[in-house]
Design an enzyme around this catalytic site. Sequence first.
Site, PDB file in Angstrom:
ATOM      1  N   ARG A 242       1.894 -10.165 -11.590  1.00 45.14           N
ATOM      2  CA  ARG A 242       0.760 -10.534 -12.272  1.00 45.14           C
ATOM      3  C   ARG A 242      -0.730  -9.838 -11.588  1.00 45.14           C
ATOM      4  O   ARG A 242      -0.800  -9.734 -10.508  1.00 45.14           O
ATOM      5  CB  ARG A 242       0.491 -12.067 -12.152  1.00 45.14           C
ATOM      6  CG  ARG A 242       1.209 -12.985 -13.082  1.00 45.14           C
ATOM      7  CD  ARG A 242       1.158 -12.825 -14.526  1.00 45.14           C
ATOM      8  NE  ARG A 242       2.196 -13.684 -15.090  1.00 45.14           N
ATOM      9  CZ  ARG A 242       3.235 -13.286 -15.372  1.00 45.14           C
ATOM     10  NH1 ARG A 242       3.651 -11.972 -15.179  1.00 45.14           N
ATOM     11  NH2 ARG A 242       4.135 -14.266 -16.254  1.00 45.14           N
ATOM     12  N   GLU A 271      -6.013  -5.521 -18.576  1.00 43.92           N
ATOM     13  CA  GLU A 271      -4.840  -4.805 -19.388  1.00 43.92           C
ATOM     14  C   GLU A 271      -5.376  -5.014 -20.915  1.00 43.92           C
ATOM     15  O   GLU A 271      -5.893  -6.079 -21.236  1.00 43.92           O
ATOM     16  CB  GLU A 271      -3.708  -5.314 -19.176  1.00 43.92           C
ATOM     17  CG  GLU A 271      -2.985  -5.478 -17.781  1.00 43.92           C
ATOM     18  CD  GLU A 271      -1.571  -5.864 -17.516  1.00 43.92           C
ATOM     19  OE1 GLU A 271      -0.814  -5.756 -18.538  1.00 43.92           O
ATOM     20  OE2 GLU A 271      -1.286  -6.000 -16.378  1.00 43.92           O
ATOM     21  N   HIS A 289       2.792  -1.949 -17.358  1.00 46.07           N
ATOM     22  CA  HIS A 289       3.314  -3.159 -17.578  1.00 46.07           C
ATOM     23  C   HIS A 289       4.748  -3.009 -18.291  1.00 46.07           C
ATOM     24  O   HIS A 289       4.633  -3.741 -19.565  1.00 46.07           O
ATOM     25  CB  HIS A 289       2.446  -4.054 -18.253  1.00 46.07           C
ATOM     26  CG  HIS A 289       2.331  -5.538 -18.148  1.00 46.07           C
ATOM     27  ND1 HIS A 289       1.693  -6.516 -18.123  1.00 46.07           N
ATOM     28  CD2 HIS A 289       3.663  -6.248 -17.945  1.00 46.07           C
ATOM     29  CE1 HIS A 289       2.290  -7.830 -17.904  1.00 46.07           C
ATOM     30  NE2 HIS A 289       3.449  -7.612 -17.825  1.00 46.07           N
TER      31      HIS A 289
END
Length: 324
Positions: A242, A271, A289
């Site tokens: 995270r 993001e 990611h």
Amino acid sequence: MPTTAPRLIRSIRLLDAAEARIASEFTAPPPPQSPLATDALLALAHEYQPTAMLVTHMTPLRATDIAALPECVKLVATVSVGLDHLDLAALHARGITVSNTPDVLTDCNADLSMMLILAASRRAAEYFTLVKTGWTRPLGLGDMLGHRVTGKRLGIVGMGRIGQAVARRARGFDMEILYHNRSRLPPEHEAGATYYAQLEDMLPQCDILTLHAPAQSSGAPLMDERTLSLLPRGAVLVNAARGKLVDESALMNALRSGHLAGAGLDVYQTEPNPNPELVAMPNVFTTPHTGSATVETRTAMCMLALDNVAALAAGRPLPSRVTP
């Protein structure tokens, strides 16, 4: 198509195999051409009156959104392990069941974490840039030296499914495994790893630190100026969990000063627009990611989400229900 086929909507087009299954087993509108924003998903829910909604982290559902859902919605199936984008308390308060997709992405996330460990330790970003932009002279004996991974001490924060899978891979590099977790694992799951009840006690022992924990409930970063300073000089930090776990300003300072030799990052505080100063640093290896981004894993995630919809419709226990 039988009229009893479960009615569902999805916030994003699923992989081809899952879309074929939807066409065969469910009643659903055509897949969206691009990911739906939350308000568009809510409008579709009122128009289509589905029993289930499939979502991803790109379509968050907060308390006000959940209050606006039609009564027909009985299941929100997220095609993810993480639940940060859902207000679970609000969903459960409305009697809406929630499911996610654990287990099926464990191996691919662990594979990516090992890639980040190797790439950050061996200066892969710098090597890639050098060759792509013009490698014009042989490297000298002491030029652009990275750090060996084999035999190093690997600290793992969060020894759940993914953390344990990373440990199994790291043992192939003869790494010494240290870990910090909310509770100690049984000996058969530890497999010789050393447990630290206090993170601060483990950090000074880590040549490489990899994060596999959920975000802290307070929202505060786990790795900030103080905790980063506890790592040995020349350590490497990896985060595929995270973005909120790391104070990126403190990380950049540690990288600039040489306190950290490098970092491997798959997640960021913001993001999909991470701090450009951070990602431009030469000793940071970055990926967007993509921990679960393989055909096999993303297909399995989609299929597990649909398995939960089918189980709800049939009155069977859900294979991956999120309990209150």
